[in-house]
Design a protein around this motif. Structure first.
Motif, PDB file in Angstrom:
ATOM      1  N   LYS A  40       0.832  -1.206   0.000  1.00 23.11           N
ATOM      2  CA  LYS A  40       0.000   0.000   0.000  1.00 23.11           C
ATOM      3  C   LYS A  40       0.866   1.255   0.000  1.00 23.11           C
ATOM      4  CE  LYS A  40      -3.924  -2.156   2.196  1.00 23.11           C
ATOM      5  NZ  LYS A  40      -4.880  -2.157   3.285  1.00 23.11           N
ATOM      6  N   ILE A  41       1.982   1.215   0.714  1.00 20.96           N
ATOM      7  CA  ILE A  41       2.867   2.382   0.778  1.00 20.96           C
ATOM      8  C   ILE A  41       3.642   2.541  -0.526  1.00 20.96           C
ATOM      9  CG2 ILE A  41       4.921   3.316   1.898  1.00 20.96           C
ATOM     10  CD1 ILE A  41       3.917   2.087   4.505  1.00 20.96           C
ATOM     11  N   PHE A  42       4.192   1.453  -1.046  1.00 19.97           N
ATOM     12  CA  PHE A  42       5.041   1.547  -2.228  1.00 19.97           C
ATOM     13  C   PHE A  42       4.254   1.781  -3.513  1.00 19.97           C
ATOM     14  CE2 PHE A  42       8.089  -0.715   0.539  1.00 19.97           C
ATOM     15  CZ  PHE A  42       9.144   0.167   0.413  1.00 19.97           C
ATOM     16  N   ASN A  43       3.014   1.358  -3.585  1.00 20.04           N
ATOM     17  CA  ASN A  43       2.218   1.533  -4.799  1.00 20.04           C
ATOM     18  C   ASN A  43       1.443   2.837  -4.823  1.00 20.04           C
ATOM     19  OD1 ASN A  43       3.086  -0.916  -5.814  1.00 20.04           O
ATOM     20  ND2 ASN A  43       1.433  -2.047  -4.843  1.00 20.04           N
ATOM     21  N   LYS A  44       1.408   3.558  -3.733  1.00 14.96           N
ATOM     22  CA  LYS A  44       0.695   4.824  -3.673  1.00 14.96           C
ATOM     23  C   LYS A  44       1.474   5.882  -4.444  1.00 14.96           C
ATOM     24  CE  LYS A  44      -1.563   7.754  -0.276  1.00 14.96           C
ATOM     25  NZ  LYS A  44      -1.748   8.000   1.152  1.00 14.96           N
ATOM     26  N   GLU A  45       0.799   6.636  -5.280  1.00 12.83           N
ATOM     27  CA  GLU A  45       1.456   7.622  -6.132  1.00 12.83           C
ATOM     28  C   GLU A  45       2.043   8.791  -5.338  1.00 12.83           C
ATOM     29  OE1 GLU A  45       2.154   7.654  -9.374  1.00 12.83           O
ATOM     30  OE2 GLU A  45       1.391   5.608  -9.505  1.00 12.83           O
ATOM     31  N   SER A  46       1.317   9.286  -4.349  1.00 14.67           N
ATOM     32  CA  SER A  46       1.756  10.491  -3.635  1.00 14.67           C
ATOM     33  C   SER A  46       2.075  10.174  -2.176  1.00 14.67           C
ATOM     34  CB  SER A  46       0.678  11.568  -3.717  1.00 14.67           C
ATOM     35  OG  SER A  46      -0.509  11.099  -3.105  1.00 14.67           O
ATOM     36  N   ARG A  48       4.284  10.318   1.124  1.00 14.00           N
ATOM     37  CA  ARG A  48       5.257  11.251   1.691  1.00 14.00           C
ATOM     38  C   ARG A  48       6.591  10.573   1.960  1.00 14.00           C
ATOM     39  NH1 ARG A  48       2.306  15.150   6.083  1.00 14.00           N
ATOM     40  NH2 ARG A  48       0.829  16.079   4.631  1.00 14.00           N
ATOM     41  N   LEU A  49       6.554   9.340   2.408  1.00 17.13           N
ATOM     42  CA  LEU A  49       7.790   8.647   2.755  1.00 17.13           C
ATOM     43  C   LEU A  49       8.520   8.106   1.538  1.00 17.13           C
ATOM     44  CD1 LEU A  49       6.612   6.603   5.866  1.00 17.13           C
ATOM     45  CD2 LEU A  49       8.094   8.608   5.848  1.00 17.13           C
ATOM     46  N   PHE A  50       7.798   7.562   0.589  1.00 20.48           N
ATOM     47  CA  PHE A  50       8.399   6.913  -0.569  1.00 20.48           C
ATOM     48  C   PHE A  50       7.888   7.557  -1.847  1.00 20.48           C
ATOM     49  CE2 PHE A  50       8.129   3.689   2.794  1.00 20.48           C
ATOM     50  CZ  PHE A  50       9.486   3.447   2.944  1.00 20.48           C
ATOM     51  N   ASN A  51       8.438   8.698  -2.172  1.00 15.28           N
ATOM     52  CA  ASN A  51       8.055   9.416  -3.381  1.00 15.28           C
ATOM     53  C   ASN A  51       8.822   8.807  -4.566  1.00 15.28           C
ATOM     54  OD1 ASN A  51       7.345  11.213  -5.328  1.00 15.28           O
ATOM     55  ND2 ASN A  51       7.738  13.036  -4.092  1.00 15.28           N
ATOM     56  N   LYS A  52       8.119   8.441  -5.636  1.00 14.09           N
ATOM     57  CA  LYS A  52       8.755   7.777  -6.762  1.00 14.09           C
ATOM     58  C   LYS A  52       9.756   8.688  -7.473  1.00 14.09           C
ATOM     59  CE  LYS A  52       5.179   4.415  -7.597  1.00 14.09           C
ATOM     60  NZ  LYS A  52       4.257   3.818  -8.537  1.00 14.09           N
ATOM     61  N   LYS A  53       9.580   9.984  -7.406  1.00 15.08           N
ATOM     62  CA  LYS A  53      10.533  10.914  -8.027  1.00 15.08           C
ATOM     63  C   LYS A  53      11.880  10.865  -7.332  1.00 15.08           C
ATOM     64  CE  LYS A  53       7.013  14.139  -9.548  1.00 15.08           C
ATOM     65  NZ  LYS A  53       6.434  15.477  -9.382  1.00 15.08           N
ATOM     66  N   THR A  54      11.891  10.551  -6.063  1.00 15.89           N
ATOM     67  CA  THR A  54      13.132  10.489  -5.289  1.00 15.89           C
ATOM     68  C   THR A  54      13.997   9.319  -5.726  1.00 15.89           C
ATOM     69  OG1 THR A  54      11.934  11.389  -3.393  1.00 15.89           O
ATOM     70  CG2 THR A  54      14.057  10.390  -2.951  1.00 15.89           C
ATOM     71  N   PHE A  55      13.388   8.201  -6.115  1.00 15.51           N
ATOM     72  CA  PHE A  55      14.124   6.994  -6.444  1.00 15.51           C
ATOM     73  C   PHE A  55      14.534   6.907  -7.905  1.00 15.51           C
ATOM     74  CE2 PHE A  55      11.728   5.741  -2.629  1.00 15.51           C
ATOM     75  CZ  PHE A  55      12.810   5.417  -1.834  1.00 15.51           C
ATOM     76  N   ASN A  56      14.131   7.849  -8.747  1.00 19.84           N
ATOM     77  CA  ASN A  56      14.500   7.817 -10.186  1.00 19.84           C
ATOM     78  C   ASN A  56      15.753   8.581 -10.436  1.00 19.84           C
ATOM     79  OD1 ASN A  56      12.401   6.202 -10.917  1.00 19.84           O
ATOM     80  ND2 ASN A  56      11.030   7.905 -11.286  1.00 19.84           N
TER      81      ASN A  56
END
Length: 56
Positions: A40-46, A48-56
């Motif tokens: 649920k945390i990793f698949n959520k688009e927005s 706060r803790l795991f922002n997909k823009k941070t990992f790219n």
């Protein structure tokens, strides 16, 4: 707990058994919490803790 066991206040064998059971149960409970909440945390688009823009 070790000091109490060494002083004779607690049974050493019983303490080892209880701590072993607590460690196994704690590990199992944390695994299942992560299994339930993790996707649920990793698949959520927005998130706060795991922002997909941070990992790219």
């Amino acid at each position: 707990m070790g000091a109490l066991s060494a002083g004779g206040e607690l049974n050493l064998i019983l303490s080892i058994i209880i701590l072993s059971i607590a460690a196994i149960l704690g590990d199992t409970v944390n695994y299942h919490i992560g299994k339930y909440i993790g996707p649920k945390i990793f698949n959520k688009e927005s998130s706060r803790l795991f922002n997909k823009k941070t990992f790219n």
